[in-house]
Design a protein around this motif. Sequence first.
Motif, PDB file in Angstrom:
ATOM      1  N   LEU A 141       0.845  -1.197   0.000  1.00 51.02           N
ATOM      2  CA  LEU A 141       0.000   0.000   0.000  1.00 51.02           C
ATOM      3  C   LEU A 141       0.882   1.250   0.000  1.00 51.02           C
ATOM      4  CD1 LEU A 141      -3.053   0.642   0.091  1.00 51.02           C
ATOM      5  CD2 LEU A 141      -2.862   0.715   2.567  1.00 51.02           C
ATOM      6  N   ARG A 144       2.356   1.917  -3.179  1.00 50.15           N
ATOM      7  CA  ARG A 144       1.308   2.183  -4.162  1.00 50.15           C
ATOM      8  C   ARG A 144       1.224   1.091  -5.216  1.00 50.15           C
ATOM      9  NH1 ARG A 144       2.214   7.546  -6.635  1.00 50.15           N
ATOM     10  NH2 ARG A 144       0.272   7.050  -7.650  1.00 50.15           N
ATOM     11  N   SER A 145       1.389  -0.140  -4.758  1.00 53.50           N
ATOM     12  CA  SER A 145       1.339  -1.276  -5.666  1.00 53.50           C
ATOM     13  C   SER A 145      -0.084  -1.806  -5.799  1.00 53.50           C
ATOM     14  CB  SER A 145       2.238  -2.395  -5.149  1.00 53.50           C
ATOM     15  OG  SER A 145       2.023  -3.593  -5.868  1.00 53.50           O
ATOM     16  N   ARG A 146      -0.455  -2.147  -7.003  1.00 58.45           N
ATOM     17  CA  ARG A 146      -1.786  -2.710  -7.259  1.00 58.45           C
ATOM     18  C   ARG A 146      -1.962  -4.084  -6.628  1.00 58.45           C
ATOM     19  NH1 ARG A 146       0.600  -3.276 -12.742  1.00 58.45           N
ATOM     20  NH2 ARG A 146       0.947  -5.501 -13.051  1.00 58.45           N
ATOM     21  N   TYR A 147      -0.885  -4.673  -6.116  1.00 55.87           N
ATOM     22  CA  TYR A 147      -0.962  -5.997  -5.495  1.00 55.87           C
ATOM     23  C   TYR A 147      -1.319  -5.941  -4.002  1.00 55.87           C
ATOM     24  CZ  TYR A 147       1.159  -7.359  -9.862  1.00 55.87           C
ATOM     25  OH  TYR A 147       1.407  -7.548 -11.205  1.00 55.87           O
ATOM     26  N   ALA A 175      -7.735  -0.698   0.347  1.00 54.54           N
ATOM     27  CA  ALA A 175      -6.796  -0.965  -0.745  1.00 54.54           C
ATOM     28  C   ALA A 175      -7.539  -1.131  -2.067  1.00 54.54           C
ATOM     29  CB  ALA A 175      -5.957  -2.204  -0.424  1.00 54.54           C
ATOM     30  N   ARG A 176      -8.668  -1.810  -2.048  1.00 57.99           N
ATOM     31  CA  ARG A 176      -9.462  -1.979  -3.275  1.00 57.99           C
ATOM     32  C   ARG A 176      -9.979  -0.625  -3.783  1.00 57.99           C
ATOM     33  NH1 ARG A 176     -13.696  -6.615  -2.975  1.00 57.99           N
ATOM     34  NH2 ARG A 176     -13.756  -6.139  -5.179  1.00 57.99           N
ATOM     35  N   LYS A 215      -7.119   1.200  -5.359  1.00 57.96           N
ATOM     36  CA  LYS A 215      -6.816   0.608  -6.669  1.00 57.96           C
ATOM     37  C   LYS A 215      -7.842   1.074  -7.714  1.00 57.96           C
ATOM     38  CE  LYS A 215      -5.991  -3.797  -8.988  1.00 57.96           C
ATOM     39  NZ  LYS A 215      -5.956  -5.258  -8.838  1.00 57.96           N
ATOM     40  N   LEU A 225      -3.214   3.130  -6.784  1.00 51.13           N
ATOM     41  CA  LEU A 225      -2.275   2.011  -6.799  1.00 51.13           C
ATOM     42  C   LEU A 225      -1.976   1.640  -8.248  1.00 51.13           C
ATOM     43  CD1 LEU A 225      -3.801  -0.229  -3.970  1.00 51.13           C
ATOM     44  CD2 LEU A 225      -2.195   1.684  -3.778  1.00 51.13           C
ATOM     45  N   ARG A 226      -0.722   1.456  -8.550  1.00 50.43           N
ATOM     46  CA  ARG A 226      -0.350   1.176  -9.940  1.00 50.43           C
ATOM     47  C   ARG A 226       0.312  -0.173 -10.066  1.00 50.43           C
ATOM     48  NH1 ARG A 226       4.876   3.931  -8.855  1.00 50.43           N
ATOM     49  NH2 ARG A 226       4.244   5.154  -7.136  1.00 50.43           N
TER      50      ARG A 226
END
Length: 145
Positions: free
Chosen positions: A76, A79-82, A135-136, A139, A144-145
């Motif tokens: 988070l 800024r990761s989409r995972y 987080a969702r 995204k 989040l990228r």
Amino acid sequence: MTDAAKTPWHLWVVGGLSLLWNLFPAVDFTLTNMQNEFWLSQYNDAQRAFFLATPLWANIGWALGGFGSFAGSLLLLLRSRYAPTAFIVSAVGLAIVSYYQLVQNGDRMKQLLGDIPLYSTIIIWVVLLALLFYARAMKAKGVLR
């Protein structure tokens, strides 16, 4: 507009606080399974024996739950989409360890620790689900990228 300008201030607050919150289960899992004497000294002999006798499948759930949430918080902040995926992995792990502690061994846990495991598990579920939904949402907004 730069990439940093698109990052809402609350992401840093939520990410930072959740990273601190989720550091505990990672440390708890590691020190318990390393049988660190200082860490285990907080438990009496019966409690210690119970935690050290946790079967492999429940330990795997514990590891997925704790390290999954820690990874989710770190992702988070990066800024990761995972990040949502890591929180989902954590939820699977938490479901496994919750089943082991509260369903399969609920009476034993209550005898050893009273109502603390039940209430702490409820709080952990609430925080984890809030982090997953947050987080969702981040995204979905493209943060989040």
